[in-house]
Write a protein that holds these residues in place. Structure first.
Motif, short mmCIF file in Angstrom:
data_model
loop_
_atom_site.label_atom_id
_atom_site.label_comp_id
_atom_site.label_asym_id
_atom_site.label_seq_id
_atom_site.Cartn_x
_atom_site.Cartn_y
_atom_site.Cartn_z
N SER A 89 0.85 -1.19 0.00
CA SER A 89 0.00 0.00 0.00
C SER A 89 0.88 1.24 0.00
CB SER A 89 -0.92 0.02 1.22
OG SER A 89 -0.18 0.23 2.42
N GLY A 90 0.28 2.39 -0.27
CA GLY A 90 1.06 3.61 -0.29
C GLY A 90 0.20 4.83 -0.02
N GLN A 91 0.76 5.79 0.68
CA GLN A 91 0.16 7.11 0.83
C GLN A 91 1.24 8.12 0.51
OE1 GLN A 91 -2.42 7.88 4.20
NE2 GLN A 91 -2.56 5.69 4.64
N PHE A 92 0.84 9.25 -0.08
CA PHE A 92 1.82 10.17 -0.64
C PHE A 92 1.56 11.60 -0.18
CE2 PHE A 92 1.09 6.56 -3.38
CZ PHE A 92 2.37 6.06 -3.52
N TYR A 98 2.64 13.14 7.25
CA TYR A 98 2.51 11.81 7.82
C TYR A 98 2.49 11.87 9.34
CZ TYR A 98 3.96 10.11 3.19
OH TYR A 98 4.04 9.85 1.86
N ASN A 99 1.79 10.93 9.95
CA ASN A 99 1.90 10.73 11.39
C ASN A 99 2.36 9.30 11.66
OD1 ASN A 99 -0.38 9.01 11.20
ND2 ASN A 99 -1.78 10.74 11.50
N GLN A 100 2.61 8.98 12.91
CA GLN A 100 3.17 7.68 13.25
C GLN A 100 2.24 6.54 12.82
OE1 GLN A 100 4.52 7.27 17.28
NE2 GLN A 100 4.76 5.06 17.14
N SER A 101 0.95 6.75 12.98
CA SER A 101 -0.01 5.71 12.62
C SER A 101 0.04 5.39 11.12
CB SER A 101 -1.42 6.15 13.02
OG SER A 101 -2.38 5.19 12.59
N THR A 102 0.13 6.43 10.30
CA THR A 102 0.20 6.24 8.85
C THR A 102 1.48 5.51 8.46
OG1 THR A 102 -1.07 8.26 8.47
CG2 THR A 102 0.19 7.42 6.62
N ILE A 103 2.58 5.92 9.06
CA ILE A 103 3.87 5.28 8.76
C ILE A 103 3.85 3.82 9.17
CG2 ILE A 103 6.33 5.27 9.32
CD1 ILE A 103 6.11 8.34 9.63
N ASN A 108 3.63 -2.08 7.95
CA ASN A 108 2.94 -3.37 8.04
C ASN A 108 2.56 -3.90 6.66
OD1 ASN A 108 3.09 -3.16 10.80
ND2 ASN A 108 0.97 -2.51 11.09
N ASP A 109 2.00 -3.04 5.82
CA ASP A 109 1.49 -3.49 4.52
C ASP A 109 2.59 -3.82 3.52
OD1 ASP A 109 -1.05 -3.23 5.41
OD2 ASP A 109 -1.60 -1.51 4.16
N VAL A 153 8.12 8.24 2.50
CA VAL A 153 7.83 7.04 3.29
C VAL A 153 7.65 5.83 2.38
CG1 VAL A 153 6.24 5.98 4.95
CG2 VAL A 153 6.80 8.42 5.13
N TYR A 154 6.99 6.03 1.25
CA TYR A 154 6.81 4.94 0.29
C TYR A 154 8.16 4.44 -0.22
CZ TYR A 154 4.84 2.36 -3.69
OH TYR A 154 4.48 1.37 -4.58
#
Length: 237
Positions: A89-92, A98-103, A108-109, A153-154
């Motif tokens: 998965s990815g968020q951009f 970004y926050n810790q939960s997103t990272i 995990n994914d 992050v990605y």
């Protein structure tokens, strides 16, 4: 050329995108595909189209769920010759978004799920494939090769997957299990549609069916060599 009917393969992230394209082509070639995904609905669509697909709904970042699925696969009579790790998965956006939960979700994914699947798959193939070669095919991204703005992050996740892949290849050297890294550029899938890629840019992206064909062509077995890394670039028009 159709696969021999005793050959089994595993595809993670099989519900959509490249994973779905690989599942469809492998099933059409005569393989029995264990299709792993979080989405029961997406897997059901594949099962209705292809008889040689067995679905497993699983969170690949959960060690217990991965173990349960692979325990079931261990009861299959025939060996597993290939494991395609396509899940991710990815968020951009800028790093500040970004926050810790997103990272942690992306860890995990992408990275954790690849590690857990590889660990379980190696155990499965070592027990099943005493007279048969096996291959772990890790599908990553061009983001594992070059840094990209708004993908910090990605890129970190994919570079981590690349490091894991290359180290695992060394660790398994001399065994009957090969490790293959796959680095495709952007594809016309929901992954990029959901991440707001400009329409004109998206139109230049690759078709997942064609990418799947290139991967499978490069995985043809030879006596003295194999393709260790597959880099797939889109044609610039």
């Amino acid at each position: 050329m159709l696969a021999e009917l005793h050959q089994n393969v595993i595809v993670t992230g099989a519900g959509s995108g490249l994973g779905a394209a690989l599942t469809a082509q492998l099933a059409s070639q005569g393989y029995h595909v264990a299709a792993l995904s979080r989405s029961a609905d997406k897997l059901e669509r594949l099962v209705t189209q292809y008889k040689r697909v067995t679905p497993f709904v699983v969170d690949l970042s959960c060690e217990e769920e991965v173990s349960q699925v692979f325990s079931k696969l261990a009861t299959w009579e025939a060996p597993f010759t290939k494991v395609f790790c396509c899940a991710g998965s990815g968020q951009f956006g800028p790093l500040a978004s970004y926050n810790q939960s997103t990272i942690q979700h992306m860890v995990n994914d992408n990275l954790l799920s690849m590690m857990l699947v590889a660990q379980a798959a190696i155990g499965l193939m070592r027990n099943h494939n005493k007279d048969t070669n096996g291959a772990l095919i890790h599908v990553m991204s061009s983001a594992a090769q070059v840094g990209k703005a708004n993908e910090t992050v990605y890129c970190a996740m994919k570079w981590g997957c690349r490091g894991f892949t290359e180290a695992l290849r060394v660790e398994l050297s001399g065994t009957n299990i090969q490790v293959v890294g796959v680095y495709p550029s952007g594809m016309q899938t929901a992954f990029w549609q959901n991440n707001a890629v400009a329409h004109d840019q998206y139109e230049q992206y690759m078709h997942p069916d064609e990418v799947a064909k290139i991967i499978l062509l490069n995985l043809q077995e030879m006596d003295s060599c194999y393709t260790a890394d597959i880099v797939i670039n889109k044609i610039k028009r």
